[in-house]
Design a protein around this motif. Structure first.
Motif, PDB file in Angstrom:
ATOM      1  N   ILE A 118      23.148  39.158  63.916  1.00 14.93           N
ATOM      2  CA  ILE A 118      23.631  40.088  64.948  1.00 14.93           C
ATOM      3  C   ILE A 118      24.937  39.604  65.557  1.00 14.93           C
ATOM      4  O   ILE A 118      25.952  40.309  65.568  1.00 14.93           O
ATOM      5  CB  ILE A 118      22.555  40.266  66.046  1.00 14.93           C
ATOM      6  CG1 ILE A 118      21.325  40.961  65.474  1.00 14.93           C
ATOM      7  CG2 ILE A 118      23.124  41.063  67.228  1.00 14.93           C
ATOM      8  CD1 ILE A 118      20.124  40.935  66.395  1.00 14.93           C
TER       9      ILE A 118
ATOM     10  N   GLU B 116      24.595  48.174  63.264  1.00 14.42           N
ATOM     11  CA  GLU B 116      23.231  48.672  63.448  1.00 14.42           C
ATOM     12  C   GLU B 116      22.250  47.737  62.747  1.00 14.42           C
ATOM     13  O   GLU B 116      22.447  47.371  61.586  1.00 14.42           O
ATOM     14  CB  GLU B 116      23.082  50.101  62.920  1.00 14.42           C
ATOM     15  CG  GLU B 116      23.841  51.126  63.740  1.00 14.42           C
ATOM     16  CD  GLU B 116      23.283  52.534  63.558  1.00 14.42           C
ATOM     17  OE1 GLU B 116      22.445  52.749  62.652  1.00 14.42           O
ATOM     18  OE2 GLU B 116      23.679  53.429  64.324  1.00 14.42           O
TER      19      GLU B 116
ATOM     20  N   SER C 249       8.973  41.845  71.509  1.00 11.86           N
ATOM     21  CA  SER C 249       9.588  42.211  72.791  1.00 11.86           C
ATOM     22  C   SER C 249      10.226  41.005  73.471  1.00 11.86           C
ATOM     23  O   SER C 249      11.266  41.133  74.131  1.00 11.86           O
ATOM     24  CB  SER C 249       8.542  42.842  73.710  1.00 11.86           C
ATOM     25  OG  SER C 249       8.111  44.083  73.190  1.00 11.86           O
TER      26      SER C 249
ATOM     27  N   ALA D  94      13.422  40.375  71.699  1.00 14.51           N
ATOM     28  CA  ALA D  94      14.367  41.422  72.099  1.00 14.51           C
ATOM     29  C   ALA D  94      14.999  41.093  73.444  1.00 14.51           C
ATOM     30  O   ALA D  94      16.218  41.238  73.637  1.00 14.51           O
ATOM     31  CB  ALA D  94      13.643  42.766  72.180  1.00 14.51           C
TER      32      ALA D  94
ATOM     33  N   MET E  29      19.078  40.345  74.225  1.00 13.89           N
ATOM     34  CA  MET E  29      19.877  41.106  75.195  1.00 13.89           C
ATOM     35  C   MET E  29      20.390  40.227  76.337  1.00 13.89           C
ATOM     36  O   MET E  29      21.483  40.462  76.853  1.00 13.89           O
ATOM     37  CB  MET E  29      19.056  42.277  75.723  1.00 13.89           C
ATOM     38  CG  MET E  29      18.726  43.326  74.652  1.00 13.89           C
ATOM     39  SD  MET E  29      20.180  43.933  73.746  1.00 13.89           S
ATOM     40  CE  MET E  29      20.826  45.122  74.939  1.00 13.89           C
TER      41      MET E  29
ATOM     42  N   ILE F 222      18.242  48.386  77.268  1.00 15.34           N
ATOM     43  CA  ILE F 222      16.999  48.325  76.502  1.00 15.34           C
ATOM     44  C   ILE F 222      16.280  49.635  76.765  1.00 15.34           C
ATOM     45  O   ILE F 222      15.897  49.924  77.902  1.00 15.34           O
ATOM     46  CB  ILE F 222      16.110  47.138  76.903  1.00 15.34           C
ATOM     47  CG1 ILE F 222      16.808  45.810  76.607  1.00 15.34           C
ATOM     48  CG2 ILE F 222      14.775  47.205  76.153  1.00 15.34           C
ATOM     49  CD1 ILE F 222      15.994  44.575  76.996  1.00 15.34           C
TER      50      ILE F 222
ATOM     51  N   LEU G 148      19.381  48.288  72.679  1.00 16.41           N
ATOM     52  CA  LEU G 148      18.201  47.876  71.930  1.00 16.41           C
ATOM     53  C   LEU G 148      17.110  48.910  72.173  1.00 16.41           C
ATOM     54  O   LEU G 148      16.737  49.176  73.318  1.00 16.41           O
ATOM     55  CB  LEU G 148      17.730  46.486  72.356  1.00 16.41           C
ATOM     56  CG  LEU G 148      16.609  45.884  71.502  1.00 16.41           C
ATOM     57  CD1 LEU G 148      16.785  44.364  71.357  1.00 16.41           C
ATOM     58  CD2 LEU G 148      15.226  46.183  72.072  1.00 16.41           C
TER      59      LEU G 148
ATOM     60  N   ASP H 257      13.332  49.816  71.691  1.00 20.92           N
ATOM     61  CA  ASP H 257      12.053  49.149  71.435  1.00 20.92           C
ATOM     62  C   ASP H 257      10.985  50.158  71.041  1.00 20.92           C
ATOM     63  O   ASP H 257      10.969  51.286  71.532  1.00 20.92           O
ATOM     64  CB  ASP H 257      11.611  48.381  72.685  1.00 20.92           C
ATOM     65  CG  ASP H 257      10.625  47.268  72.369  1.00 20.92           C
ATOM     66  OD1 ASP H 257      10.380  47.010  71.177  1.00 20.92           O
ATOM     67  OD2 ASP H 257      10.104  46.651  73.321  1.00 20.92           O
TER      68      ASP H 257
ATOM     69  N   THR I 257      23.214  55.941  72.622  1.00 21.91           N
ATOM     70  CA  THR I 257      24.116  55.132  71.783  1.00 21.91           C
ATOM     71  C   THR I 257      25.538  55.697  71.725  1.00 21.91           C
ATOM     72  O   THR I 257      26.381  55.144  71.022  1.00 21.91           O
ATOM     73  CB  THR I 257      23.557  55.031  70.344  1.00 21.91           C
ATOM     74  OG1 THR I 257      23.434  56.347  69.790  1.00 21.91           O
ATOM     75  CG2 THR I 257      22.197  54.358  70.345  1.00 21.91           C
TER      76      THR I 257
ATOM     77  N   ILE J  57      20.234  47.939  68.081  1.00 24.38           N
ATOM     78  CA  ILE J  57      19.119  47.284  67.399  1.00 24.38           C
ATOM     79  C   ILE J  57      17.877  48.164  67.566  1.00 24.38           C
ATOM     80  O   ILE J  57      17.516  48.527  68.693  1.00 24.38           O
ATOM     81  CB  ILE J  57      18.839  45.884  67.977  1.00 24.38           C
ATOM     82  CG1 ILE J  57      20.096  45.012  67.912  1.00 24.38           C
ATOM     83  CG2 ILE J  57      17.697  45.214  67.217  1.00 24.38           C
ATOM     84  CD1 ILE J  57      19.940  43.679  68.630  1.00 24.38           C
ATOM     85  N   TYR J  58      17.255  48.495  66.454  1.00 20.94           N
ATOM     86  CA  TYR J  58      16.001  49.245  66.484  1.00 20.94           C
ATOM     87  C   TYR J  58      14.862  48.285  66.145  1.00 20.94           C
ATOM     88  O   TYR J  58      14.885  47.634  65.100  1.00 20.94           O
ATOM     89  CB  TYR J  58      16.016  50.387  65.464  1.00 20.94           C
ATOM     90  CG  TYR J  58      17.112  51.410  65.700  1.00 20.94           C
ATOM     91  CD1 TYR J  58      16.969  52.418  66.645  1.00 20.94           C
ATOM     92  CD2 TYR J  58      18.297  51.352  64.963  1.00 20.94           C
ATOM     93  CE1 TYR J  58      17.974  53.357  66.861  1.00 20.94           C
ATOM     94  CE2 TYR J  58      19.304  52.280  65.166  1.00 20.94           C
ATOM     95  CZ  TYR J  58      19.140  53.286  66.116  1.00 20.94           C
ATOM     96  OH  TYR J  58      20.136  54.204  66.319  1.00 20.94           O
ATOM     97  N   LEU J  59      13.885  48.201  67.043  1.00 20.52           N
ATOM     98  CA  LEU J  59      12.725  47.344  66.823  1.00 20.52           C
ATOM     99  C   LEU J  59      11.467  48.200  66.767  1.00 20.52           C
ATOM    100  O   LEU J  59      11.337  49.172  67.521  1.00 20.52           O
ATOM    101  CB  LEU J  59      12.570  46.321  67.947  1.00 20.52           C
ATOM    102  CG  LEU J  59      13.716  45.344  68.216  1.00 20.52           C
ATOM    103  CD1 LEU J  59      13.323  44.394  69.335  1.00 20.52           C
ATOM    104  CD2 LEU J  59      14.075  44.563  66.967  1.00 20.52           C
TER     105      LEU J  59
END
Length: 571
Positions: free
Chosen positions: A67, A82, A94, A97, A101, A117, A183, A185, A204, A216-218
């Motif tokens: 990243i 991305e 989490s 994450a 951040m 977030i 981010l 979540d 975004t 960032i997609y979690l």
């Protein structure tokens, strides 16, 4: 500079516990500087309050390097923008994450920047904010640099004025955001939201004018078949990982079982759960996995499959439960993607049609069932229609229905579902297909089209206007009693699916409907009704049962249309 974010050997890597990040950091100095910050942050809910550097495995550091190592400080531009991480539950997603951040908040140079977030629910938002604020409170130096505002769930960098906000998803909370770092979540939960796509676009949108930013997609795997924006992102990032789509600005780290292991059902061995749980031995206990595996197995099919989805990242194809239709077990193996409406017309000696007409807040379902000329196997193709009323009234399934309304680009096929643009579009198009099959000479003279007796009169009127007639007058339209009266079709299709004499087109909408179907015993008969299925639609499946009731009579086709035999019909 050249690099690739494809990881075509990921199946070998994941089994061997190797990194799933395919390329080294583009800017190593940036990667290591950010990693030093990240490693210094403390995880307060772990015994001994270790730092990330002390507690994490190398896969976490690889992801962090990827990243932050994609950023060139000389041009203030990020080259990979991305990122997508799919990982099993309880792998500290989490917490990681939050650490990423907080690192971005510290490393960011832009004054008054906004970092976001975005969580799907208030509870998830709280789960994301707490570890972030705890990391700051655990470090006196960070407390001097960063100001926590618990009531607003935000943390401010006192030097730059940049703010990290943790918000629950809502069009009002994300509208007009100018976040440079976002981010998202638990993306799987966004997949269940009707307006998630526009919400994420709003969240975004700030990256357009901020070249240093990232998204960032979690997520963990969904407890239902993937839908909406989750399905869209999952499919896209899988294709990037596999090299099918060349997009070196996107990078995927997806912990899932290789195809061969899925086919061999190797995910049913808890010893293999390390594959989707890279934190095994740290935040994930093998003993706990073993115990829960046995517990959920005993609890039944539904809880067990949810466990596999959440802790094994095994994608759910159908929502199988204790009260599911038994035919659902054999449905996946009966798929034949070569089946289309056209191939049924070409390959079959006779065809019956089932129609289940819904109201404005329901689906209209059509089933075309043919008997093969050579094998006498049954071949099934389905189509469905929906009015926009359904999308407005059934928001819990709106994203699922929109997925079915998209063309299947992979298989080069049209959509399984049509969202009607006019009030009679479904009625007219159903009648068009019935007419096409009649003109091909494939419908029985009597009992060729089965309709729900309580269905929409508009469908019957349209068919009558096309020259069809009801069977009491010697015509082809037959009313099919519902409920327990469909027992022969329900039982018969189960056996045919198991013994390999019934095949279907492998359509996603039918897999969904089959998964939604619930069985109720009434005296000695099985009953599948819309009421039992709740918000999950089954209209195309009910149309299938209507068509099966007629095909079970062993009908013979009337022959080709008189217009075709005279050479007057134009295809």
């Amino acid at each position: 500079m050249e690099w690739s974010t494809a990881c075509v050997d990921w199946e070998e890597r994941i089994v061997a516990r190797r990194s799933l990040v395919p390329c080294a950091p583009l800017f190593p100095d940036e990667a290591e500087a950010a990693l030093e910050v990240f490693k210094s942050l403390r995880i307060v809910d772990v015994a001994g309050r270790p730092t990330f550097g002390e507690a994490c495995d190398e896969w976490v550091f690889d992801f962090v390097r990827a990243i932050f190592g994609a950023y060139d400080h000389r041009s203030a531009k990020r080259y990979i923008r991305e990122f997508f991480l799919l990982i099993s539950k309880k792998n500290a997603k989490s917490t990681i994450a939050a650490g990423i951040m907080i690192t971005a908040l510290i490393r960011n140079w832009r004054h008054s920047a906004e970092l976001l977030i975005l969580a799907p629910t208030l509870e998830v938002a709280k789960n994301a904010f707490k570890p972030a604020s705890d990391m700051v409170n655990a470090d006196p130096e960070l407390l001097d640099l960063l100001h926590i505002q618990q009531n607003f769930r935000q943390i401010t960098n006192r030097l730059t004025g940049a703010i990290l906000k943790v918000v629950a998803a809502d069009s009002n909370t994300v509208g007009g955001k100018k976040a440079a770092f976002v981010l998202v979540d638990e993306l799987w939960l966004f997949g269940k939201m009707a307006n998630a796509d526009s919400m994420l676009s709003e969240a975004t949108g700030g990256l357009v004018s901020r070249d240093e930013g990232f998204v960032i997609y979690l997520s963990t795997q969904s407890d239902e078949p993937p839908a909406g924006v989750f399905k869209e992102k999952l499919d896209y990032f899988r294709n990037v990982r596999d090299g099918i789509i060349v997009d070196n600005k996107s990078l995927a780290v997806i912990y899932e079982f290789p195809t061969a292991m899925i086919d061999a059902e190797a995910y049913l061995d808890p010893a293999n759960f390390y594959i989707t749980n890279p934190n095994m031995g740290r935040s994930v206990s093998q003993e706990w996995i073993n115990d829960k595996f046995k517990e959920k197995q005993e609890a039944g099919e539904g809880p067990f499959r949810t466990f596999l989805a959440k802790h094994g990242n095994v994608e759910i194809g159908m929502k199988l439960r204790n009260d599911n239709w038994p035919g659902a077990k054999y449905w996946p193996d009966a798929a034949d993607e070569s089946i289309t409406l056209e191939t049924i017309i070409d390959r079959c000696e006779v065809v019956t049609i089932g129609i289940d007409g819904g109201g404005l807040d329901d689906l209209g379902g059509l089933a075309v069932l043919g008997r093969c000329k050579t094998t006498r196997d049954w071949l099934l193709w389905n189509k469905a229609w929906a009015h926009d009323d359904v999308l407005a009234r059934r928001k819990d399934i709106a994203s699922v229905l929109r997925d079915f309304a998209k063309k299947d680009e992979k298989r080069k096929r049209g959509a399984d579902l049509v969202i009607c643009e006019g009030p009679t579009q479904d009625i007219v198009e159903i009648a068009d297909i019935c007419t096409q099959i009649r003109d091909a000479g494939l419908l029985p003279e009597k009992g060729g089209i089965g309709v729900d007796r309580m269905g929409l009169p508009g469908i019957l009127e349209e068919l009558l206007s096309r020259g069809f007639d009801v069977d009491v007058n010697g015509g082809t339209i037959t009313g099919i009693p519902q409920g327990g009266h469909l027992n022969p079709a329900i039982l018969g299709s189960e056996r045919r699916l198991k013994d390999g004499t019934m095949w279907h087109a492998g359509q996603a909408i039918m897999a969904w409907c089959v998964g939604n179907a619930k069985v109720e015993m009434k005296t000695n008969a099985r009953s599948i009704t819309k009421q039992l299925s709740g918000s999950g639609k089954i209209d195309p499946l009910m149309a299938m049962f209507n068509a099966i009731m007629l095909m079970s009579r062993n009908p013979e086709a009337t022959g080709r249309s008189v217009y075709e035999t005279r050479g007057l019909r134009i295809a």
